[in-house]
Design a protein around this motif. Structure first.
Motif, PDB file in Angstrom:
ATOM      1  N   PRO A 169     -27.413  -3.399  -1.971  1.00  0.00           N
ATOM      2  CA  PRO A 169     -26.429  -4.481  -1.937  1.00  0.00           C
ATOM      3  C   PRO A 169     -26.115  -5.023  -0.542  1.00  0.00           C
ATOM      4  O   PRO A 169     -25.172  -5.808  -0.393  1.00  0.00           O
ATOM      5  CB  PRO A 169     -25.196  -3.821  -2.552  1.00  0.00           C
ATOM      6  N   ALA A 170     -26.867  -4.623   0.466  1.00  0.00           N
ATOM      7  CA  ALA A 170     -26.571  -5.080   1.829  1.00  0.00           C
ATOM      8  C   ALA A 170     -26.529  -6.600   1.889  1.00  0.00           C
ATOM      9  O   ALA A 170     -27.387  -7.277   1.305  1.00  0.00           O
ATOM     10  CB  ALA A 170     -27.628  -4.559   2.802  1.00  0.00           C
ATOM     11  N   PRO A 171     -25.545  -7.171   2.596  1.00  0.00           N
ATOM     12  CA  PRO A 171     -25.473  -8.631   2.736  1.00  0.00           C
ATOM     13  C   PRO A 171     -26.612  -9.138   3.625  1.00  0.00           C
ATOM     14  O   PRO A 171     -27.249  -8.360   4.349  1.00  0.00           O
ATOM     15  CB  PRO A 171     -24.115  -8.845   3.394  1.00  0.00           C
ATOM     16  N   PRO A 172     -26.896 -10.441   3.572  1.00  0.00           N
ATOM     17  CA  PRO A 172     -28.021 -10.999   4.337  1.00  0.00           C
ATOM     18  C   PRO A 172     -27.993 -10.665   5.823  1.00  0.00           C
ATOM     19  O   PRO A 172     -29.038 -10.407   6.426  1.00  0.00           O
ATOM     20  CB  PRO A 172     -27.882 -12.503   4.094  1.00  0.00           C
ATOM     21  N   ALA A 173     -26.807 -10.654   6.443  1.00  0.00           N
ATOM     22  CA  ALA A 173     -26.734 -10.341   7.873  1.00  0.00           C
ATOM     23  C   ALA A 173     -27.226  -8.920   8.149  1.00  0.00           C
ATOM     24  O   ALA A 173     -27.888  -8.656   9.161  1.00  0.00           O
ATOM     25  CB  ALA A 173     -25.305 -10.507   8.382  1.00  0.00           C
ATOM     26  N   ALA A 174     -26.907  -7.994   7.249  1.00  0.00           N
ATOM     27  CA  ALA A 174     -27.366  -6.616   7.407  1.00  0.00           C
ATOM     28  C   ALA A 174     -28.869  -6.515   7.174  1.00  0.00           C
ATOM     29  O   ALA A 174     -29.558  -5.742   7.847  1.00  0.00           O
ATOM     30  CB  ALA A 174     -26.613  -5.706   6.438  1.00  0.00           C
ATOM     31  N   LEU A 175     -29.374  -7.307   6.231  1.00  0.00           N
ATOM     32  CA  LEU A 175     -30.820  -7.328   6.002  1.00  0.00           C
ATOM     33  C   LEU A 175     -31.546  -7.816   7.250  1.00  0.00           C
ATOM     34  O   LEU A 175     -32.576  -7.253   7.649  1.00  0.00           O
ATOM     35  CB  LEU A 175     -31.156  -8.239   4.819  1.00  0.00           C
ATOM     36  N   HIS A 176     -31.006  -8.861   7.868  1.00  0.00           N
ATOM     37  CA  HIS A 176     -31.604  -9.410   9.088  1.00  0.00           C
ATOM     38  C   HIS A 176     -31.592  -8.359  10.196  1.00  0.00           C
ATOM     39  O   HIS A 176     -32.594  -8.160  10.899  1.00  0.00           O
ATOM     40  CB  HIS A 176     -30.842 -10.663   9.516  1.00  0.00           C
TER      41      HIS A 176
END
Length: 220
Positions: A169-176
């Protein structure tokens, strides 16, 4: 009578022979790379016939799979140890230094899973599952950080391109952040282990830490 997990003499012998085969395989990989791995050559070193050795590993690919599986599990366990519990994710700095320590301990093991793919080899699905555990550990650490800085165009892109993260469930900023961390740390490690920093006059450990510090610095 209660059952025990003790191996029979035959099972112990089989375990020992498989371990010896893998040791010879690592020696071959260190000398000529995984693509040159030869079960017949290993059999000759061990004083066995080719058919006899194939009773322990049915093919070159089966042997490579076993080596890759053990390497991934070793790294997954190394990274997992940096976090006490799932509710207390490891910090990125801890993961980075654990990764570097693991890689320096056995460069050939590192290159087997993060180097040039072995021609003609296709890993089974369970290998992907083990590597996903490693990425989950990284994503947990990134998701635990407070987002900083404005959203980027690539973060927005990851809203709809996150298959590689599975169901995390990591948000996009964390994925980046996770992708940036993974690619830059592996980039530095791969160059260091391949000897590309030799005679350049700087300490690779200091460079690794400097890259890590930049990744962890708050974005404006």
């Amino acid at each position: 009578m209660a059952k025990t997990d003790a191996q029979t003499p035959r099972e112990r012998y089989r375990t020992q022979v498989r371990a010896e085969i893998k040791a010879h395989a690592w020696e071959q990989i260190a000398t000529a790379g995984a693509s040159a791995l030869s079960l017949n050559a290993i059999a000759k070193q061990m004083g066995m016939s080719g058919p006899a050795l194939y009773r322990y590993f049915a093919s070159r690919d089966e042997l490579i799979t076993e080596l890759i599986r053990e390497a991934y599990r070793s790294l997954a366990e190394t990274l997992r140890k940096t976090s006490a519990t799932d509710a207390d994710p490891a910090d990125l700095a801890g993961l980075a230094h654990a990764l570097r320590g693991w890689a320096l301990e056995d460069p050939q093991r590192y290159f087997l899973i993060y180097g040039t793919p072995v021609p003609g080899y296709h890993a089974p699905e369970d290998i992907t599952g083990i590597s996903d555990q490693i990425m989950k550990t990284l994503l947990d650490a990134c998701a635990a950080l407070t987002p900083d800085g404005p959203a980027t165009s690539f973060s927005a892109h990851l809203e709809d391109h996150r298959d590689w993260a599975g169901s995390h469930p990591a948000p996009p900023a964390a994925l980046h952040r996770a992708l940036a961390f993974w690619t830059r740390m592996h980039g530095v490690l791969s160059l260091e282990l391949a000897g590309h920093f030799t005679n350049m006059g700087f300490d690779p450990a200091v460079f690794f830490t400097a890259e890590l510090d930049e990744l962890l610095a708050p974005r404006a």
